[in-house]
Enzyme design. Sequence first.
Site, PDB file in Angstrom:
ATOM      1  N   ASP A 232       0.832  -1.215   0.000  1.00 32.53           N
ATOM      2  CA  ASP A 232       0.000   0.000   0.000  1.00 32.53           C
ATOM      3  C   ASP A 232       0.861   1.259   0.000  1.00 32.53           C
ATOM      4  OD1 ASP A 232      -2.374  -1.463   0.078  1.00 32.53           O
ATOM      5  OD2 ASP A 232      -2.367  -1.537   2.263  1.00 32.53           O
ATOM      6  N   SER A 233       1.889   1.264   0.839  1.00 34.04           N
ATOM      7  CA  SER A 233       2.734   2.457   0.973  1.00 34.04           C
ATOM      8  C   SER A 233       3.481   2.769  -0.314  1.00 34.04           C
ATOM      9  CB  SER A 233       3.735   2.268   2.111  1.00 34.04           C
ATOM     10  OG  SER A 233       3.067   2.041   3.320  1.00 34.04           O
TER      11      SER A 233
END
Length: 119
Positions: free
Chosen positions: A65-66
């Site tokens: 996600d990051s």
Amino acid sequence: MESWGLGPKELSSDLIYTRISGYGQTGPKAKEPGYASVCEAYGGFRYLNAYPDRPPVRPNMSLGDSLAGLHAALGTVMALLHMHRCASVALWWKWTEWSKGGCSRAVNALPPQTVLMSS
């Protein structure tokens, strides 16, 4: 979003449309859900984060996600900078698309380069 009339082609040309998905908009995995831990494994990041005698280790944070969020933010800023400098948005700058799996694969190019540059 396109089925609701909110795709990049239906919206104002002054907007920059940024999209994050699990595996991209096209291809065999396009419709599959993009869980960050699965995308990290798919991209090979879990393999890099393993010990020789044990299974791969999950990182403490959700890197899938990051990484996708970081790439999407950078792509959006680049599109805004292009719009500011050129006073318009070219068609190919109107939207940016990022996938968690693709960003996880992209980060795998860094460790070998780091080793080669440090020796």
